[in-house]
Design a protein around this motif. Sequence first.
Motif, PDB file in Angstrom:
ATOM      1  N   GLU A   1       1.051  -1.072  -0.003  1.00 24.15           N
ATOM      2  CA  GLU A   1      -0.069  -0.038  -0.096  1.00 24.15           C
ATOM      3  C   GLU A   1       0.969   1.365   0.000  1.00 24.15           C
ATOM      4  N   ARG A   2       0.701   2.361  -0.888  1.00 23.48           N
ATOM      5  CA  ARG A   2       1.412   3.428  -0.730  1.00 23.48           C
ATOM      6  C   ARG A   2       0.435   4.582   0.184  1.00 23.48           C
ATOM      7  N   MET A   3       1.159   5.504   0.742  1.00 25.50           N
ATOM      8  CA  MET A   3       0.401   6.522   1.209  1.00 25.50           C
ATOM      9  C   MET A   3       1.286   7.986   0.979  1.00 25.50           C
ATOM     10  N   VAL A   4       0.470   8.996   1.062  1.00 24.21           N
ATOM     11  CA  VAL A   4       1.400  10.255   0.976  1.00 24.21           C
ATOM     12  C   VAL A   4       1.177  11.063   2.483  1.00 24.21           C
ATOM     13  N   LEU A   5       2.517  11.403   2.904  1.00 24.68           N
ATOM     14  CA  LEU A   5       2.266  12.113   4.075  1.00 24.68           C
ATOM     15  C   LEU A   5       2.980  13.302   3.909  1.00 24.68           C
ATOM     16  N   ASP A   6       2.963  14.364   4.834  1.00 20.47           N
ATOM     17  CA  ASP A   6       3.733  15.519   4.703  1.00 20.47           C
ATOM     18  C   ASP A   6       4.590  15.605   5.840  1.00 20.47           C
ATOM     19  N   LEU A   7       5.982  15.637   5.633  1.00 20.12           N
ATOM     20  CA  LEU A   7       7.009  15.666   6.447  1.00 20.12           C
ATOM     21  C   LEU A   7       7.906  16.755   6.193  1.00 20.12           C
ATOM     22  N   GLY A   8       7.810  17.590   7.470  1.00 22.24           N
ATOM     23  CA  GLY A   8       8.631  18.644   7.478  1.00 22.24           C
ATOM     24  C   GLY A   8       8.223  19.558   6.281  1.00 22.24           C
ATOM     25  N   GLY A   9       7.023  19.761   6.093  1.00 25.76           N
ATOM     26  CA  GLY A   9       6.601  20.756   4.940  1.00 25.76           C
ATOM     27  C   GLY A   9       6.472  20.205   3.337  1.00 25.76           C
ATOM     28  N   GLU A  10       7.092  18.720   3.258  1.00 27.51           N
ATOM     29  CA  GLU A  10       7.270  18.377   2.068  1.00 27.51           C
ATOM     30  C   GLU A  10       6.336  17.194   1.908  1.00 27.51           C
ATOM     31  N   ARG A  11       6.065  16.806   0.578  1.00 27.41           N
ATOM     32  CA  ARG A  11       5.051  15.639   0.342  1.00 27.41           C
ATOM     33  C   ARG A  11       6.001  14.524   0.294  1.00 27.41           C
TER      34      ARG A  11
END
Length: 157
Positions: free
Chosen positions: A28-38
């Motif tokens: 499964e893939r997911m998109v998260l925001d880390l430190g203001g970056e996708r």
Amino acid sequence: MRRKLSGWLFCLALLGGLVTAHATTHLERMVLDLGGERFELEYAADPDDRRQGLMGRKRLPGGTGMLFDFPTGTQPAIWMRNMVISLDLVYIDDSGVIARIFPEVPPCPAMPCEIYHAQKALRFVLEVPAGTAQRLGLAVGQKLDLGALTDRPPPRR
């Protein structure tokens, strides 16, 4: 005879490619925001996926990584055996707070390999390209927005 052998070798090579592709794309893939970056992350929540991890990958592009989800009570321990690339290891509790960061962890070319232990039971380990944690300013105690992931029950095994 030679043509038949070539056909079989082609089929074996094709099958090998499909098996390899499956091993790296079925997660499964997911998109998260880390430190203001996708970041586009692969999600590894079962024992086989966690065991395989990023092993054998020749590169990990910026903006990508793998998020390991562990069962309740697990004290994660990661090693870099059979790795080709260096990584940042970010250990995260069940509420999304960073508990520990191992920056720029190198591959382990031969045994014995160093093991990167959590100090306590934690739910997640994030693996991203080496240097990412520093570049994004990630720090112990920082809360990451893991979205609905923290609402999911942890894996059972």
